[in-house]
Design a protein around this motif. Structure first.
Motif, PDB file in Angstrom:
ATOM      1  N   LEU A 179      17.643  86.813  17.071  1.00 33.33           N
ATOM      2  CA  LEU A 179      18.852  86.345  16.390  1.00 33.33           C
ATOM      3  C   LEU A 179      18.947  84.822  16.438  1.00 33.33           C
ATOM      4  N   SER A 180      19.683  84.241  15.496  1.00 29.31           N
ATOM      5  CA  SER A 180      19.921  82.800  15.538  1.00 29.31           C
ATOM      6  C   SER A 180      20.766  82.473  16.775  1.00 29.31           C
ATOM      7  N   LYS A 181      20.761  81.219  17.179  1.00 27.54           N
ATOM      8  CA  LYS A 181      21.527  80.821  18.367  1.00 27.54           C
ATOM      9  C   LYS A 181      23.014  81.103  18.186  1.00 27.54           C
ATOM     10  N   ASP A 182      23.552  80.848  16.998  1.00 26.90           N
ATOM     11  CA  ASP A 182      24.979  81.100  16.744  1.00 26.90           C
ATOM     12  C   ASP A 182      25.321  82.577  16.922  1.00 26.90           C
ATOM     13  N   VAL A 183      24.476  83.447  16.406  1.00 27.86           N
ATOM     14  CA  VAL A 183      24.722  84.890  16.532  1.00 27.86           C
ATOM     15  C   VAL A 183      24.537  85.325  17.986  1.00 27.86           C
ATOM     16  N   GLN A 184      23.517  84.781  18.658  1.00 25.49           N
ATOM     17  CA  GLN A 184      23.322  85.091  20.076  1.00 25.49           C
ATOM     18  C   GLN A 184      24.548  84.713  20.891  1.00 25.49           C
ATOM     19  N   ASP A 185      25.110  83.535  20.613  1.00 28.91           N
ATOM     20  CA  ASP A 185      26.294  83.091  21.353  1.00 28.91           C
ATOM     21  C   ASP A 185      27.470  84.036  21.127  1.00 28.91           C
ATOM     22  N   LEU A 186      27.674  84.465  19.887  1.00 32.38           N
ATOM     23  CA  LEU A 186      28.762  85.392  19.587  1.00 32.38           C
ATOM     24  C   LEU A 186      28.509  86.746  20.245  1.00 32.38           C
ATOM     25  N   MET A 187      27.260  87.198  20.201  1.00 33.17           N
ATOM     26  CA  MET A 187      26.923  88.477  20.823  1.00 33.17           C
ATOM     27  C   MET A 187      27.106  88.410  22.341  1.00 33.17           C
ATOM     28  N   LYS A 188      26.774  87.285  22.952  1.00 30.81           N
ATOM     29  CA  LYS A 188      26.986  87.126  24.396  1.00 30.81           C
ATOM     30  C   LYS A 188      28.461  87.263  24.745  1.00 30.81           C
ATOM     31  N   GLN A 189      29.323  86.753  23.885  1.00 27.64           N
ATOM     32  CA  GLN A 189      30.762  86.889  24.127  1.00 27.64           C
ATOM     33  C   GLN A 189      31.205  88.343  23.984  1.00 27.64           C
ATOM     34  N   SER A 190      30.605  89.067  23.045  1.00 33.73           N
ATOM     35  CA  SER A 190      30.954  90.485  22.900  1.00 33.73           C
ATOM     36  C   SER A 190      30.470  91.295  24.103  1.00 33.73           C
ATOM     37  N   ILE A 191      29.344  90.906  24.674  1.00 30.27           N
ATOM     38  CA  ILE A 191      28.832  91.582  25.876  1.00 30.27           C
ATOM     39  C   ILE A 191      29.758  91.296  27.062  1.00 30.27           C
ATOM     40  N   MET A 192      30.170  90.038  27.197  1.00 34.71           N
ATOM     41  CA  MET A 192      31.062  89.669  28.298  1.00 34.71           C
ATOM     42  C   MET A 192      32.367  90.458  28.233  1.00 34.71           C
ATOM     43  N   ILE A 193      32.975  90.539  27.039  1.00 32.77           N
ATOM     44  CA  ILE A 193      34.254  91.233  26.917  1.00 32.77           C
ATOM     45  C   ILE A 193      34.061  92.749  26.978  1.00 32.77           C
ATOM     46  N   ARG A 194      32.904  93.232  26.538  1.00 34.18           N
ATOM     47  CA  ARG A 194      32.595  94.675  26.635  1.00 34.18           C
ATOM     48  C   ARG A 194      32.680  95.138  28.076  1.00 34.18           C
ATOM     49  N   ASP A 195      32.140  94.348  28.965  1.00 37.11           N
ATOM     50  CA  ASP A 195      32.088  94.752  30.365  1.00 37.11           C
ATOM     51  C   ASP A 195      33.455  94.714  31.049  1.00 37.11           C
ATOM     52  N   LYS A 196      34.477  94.260  30.326  1.00 35.27           N
ATOM     53  CA  LYS A 196      35.849  94.279  30.837  1.00 35.27           C
ATOM     54  C   LYS A 196      36.687  95.380  30.180  1.00 35.27           C
ATOM     55  N   ALA A 197      36.049  96.228  29.367  1.00 34.35           N
ATOM     56  CA  ALA A 197      36.769  97.289  28.661  1.00 34.35           C
ATOM     57  C   ALA A 197      37.405  98.263  29.649  1.00 34.35           C
ATOM     58  N   TYR A 198      38.479  98.888  29.209  1.00 34.43           N
ATOM     59  CA  TYR A 198      39.153  99.914  30.009  1.00 34.43           C
ATOM     60  C   TYR A 198      38.789 101.269  29.396  1.00 34.43           C
ATOM     61  N   ALA A 199      37.794 101.926  29.977  1.00 33.24           N
ATOM     62  CA  ALA A 199      37.278 103.182  29.435  1.00 33.24           C
ATOM     63  C   ALA A 199      37.026 104.211  30.542  1.00 33.24           C
ATOM     64  N   PRO A 200      38.066 104.556  31.314  1.00 34.01           N
ATOM     65  CA  PRO A 200      37.859 105.479  32.430  1.00 34.01           C
ATOM     66  C   PRO A 200      37.563 106.917  32.005  1.00 34.01           C
ATOM     67  N   TYR A 201      37.877 107.271  30.776  1.00 36.13           N
ATOM     68  CA  TYR A 201      37.703 108.660  30.330  1.00 36.13           C
ATOM     69  C   TYR A 201      36.350 108.871  29.655  1.00 36.13           C
ATOM     70  N   SER A 202      36.002 108.007  28.733  1.00 36.55           N
ATOM     71  CA  SER A 202      34.738 108.172  28.014  1.00 36.55           C
ATOM     72  C   SER A 202      33.564 107.512  28.726  1.00 36.55           C
ATOM     73  N   GLN A 203      33.830 106.529  29.572  1.00 36.86           N
ATOM     74  CA  GLN A 203      32.768 105.733  30.206  1.00 36.86           C
ATOM     75  C   GLN A 203      31.906 105.040  29.150  1.00 36.86           C
ATOM     76  N   PHE A 204      32.504 104.763  27.995  1.00 37.70           N
ATOM     77  CA  PHE A 204      31.828 104.142  26.849  1.00 37.70           C
ATOM     78  C   PHE A 204      32.525 102.821  26.569  1.00 37.70           C
ATOM     79  N   LEU A 205      31.856 101.730  26.916  1.00 37.08           N
ATOM     80  CA  LEU A 205      32.429 100.384  26.818  1.00 37.08           C
ATOM     81  C   LEU A 205      31.987  99.708  25.522  1.00 37.08           C
ATOM     82  N   VAL A 206      32.940  99.120  24.820  1.00 37.55           N
ATOM     83  CA  VAL A 206      32.631  98.430  23.562  1.00 37.55           C
ATOM     84  C   VAL A 206      33.281  97.058  23.580  1.00 37.55           C
ATOM     85  N   GLY A 207      32.538  96.070  23.100  1.00 34.90           N
ATOM     86  CA  GLY A 207      33.056  94.717  22.981  1.00 34.90           C
ATOM     87  C   GLY A 207      32.902  94.202  21.569  1.00 34.90           C
TER      88      GLY A 207
END
Length: 160
Positions: free
Chosen positions: A19-47
């Motif tokens: 991916l381009s650097k700009d897209v990588q940077d945006l994707m890194k932010q989605s990964i960071m926020i994904r790992d803060k998801a509240y998903a105790p029932y499905s155990q499926f985290l999305v950012g």
């Protein structure tokens, strides 16, 4: 009776590194926020990370609730936040990532149907396509140049 064929076109990158650097940077932010998801029932985290035309980045993750219909997906959390806080500012790009706490997700995970419909509304509202990049936890990354590739028979306000 006549049969019609509907095609969707996606670009698929072999890895995050392609991916381009700009897209990588945006994707890194989605990964960071994904790992803060509240998903105790499905155990499926999305950012979701959304880049606005003014350069602002809006983040969202899925928020579950014991009363299942009361939860909200990451994409809609982010897009509604953008609409509420940046009215009239167009969305240029979205980066989405998903992770299961039960097994490894190595293929691109697209938005669910409800999120596709919400994104479609914003594409129509801004009269411009939204680039959507999506991936699992690792592996290939898919890119759609418009939501219409993911939801070719869009229901919009022209029917109302």
């Amino acid at each position: 009776m006549k049969e019609i064929e509907i095609k969707s076109v996606l670009q698929v990158y072999d890895s995050f590194d392609d991916l381009s650097k700009d897209v990588q940077d945006l994707m890194k932010q989605s990964i960071m926020i994904r790992d803060k998801a509240y998903a105790p029932y499905s155990q499926f985290l999305v950012g979701a990370a959304i880049l606005l035309e003014n350069g602002e980045v809006v983040l969202g993750n899925n928020q579950e609730n014991a009363s299942y219909p009361s939860g909200l997906c990451a994409e809609r959390t982010a897009i509604y936040h953008a609409g509420a806080n940046y009215p009239g500012v167009s969305i240029k790009m979205m980066a989405l990532t998903a992770k299961s706490l039960k097994h490894k997700l190595e293929s691109p995970i697209p938005p669910c149907g409800a999120c596709r419909q919400a994104i479609a509304e914003y594409e129509q509202k801004q009269d411009a396509p939204i680039e959507i990049y999506f991936m699992g936890e690792t592996g290939k990354v898919a890119k759609s140049s418009s939501l219409s590739n993911l939801l070719p028979l869009i229901f919009d306000n022209s029917y109302l």
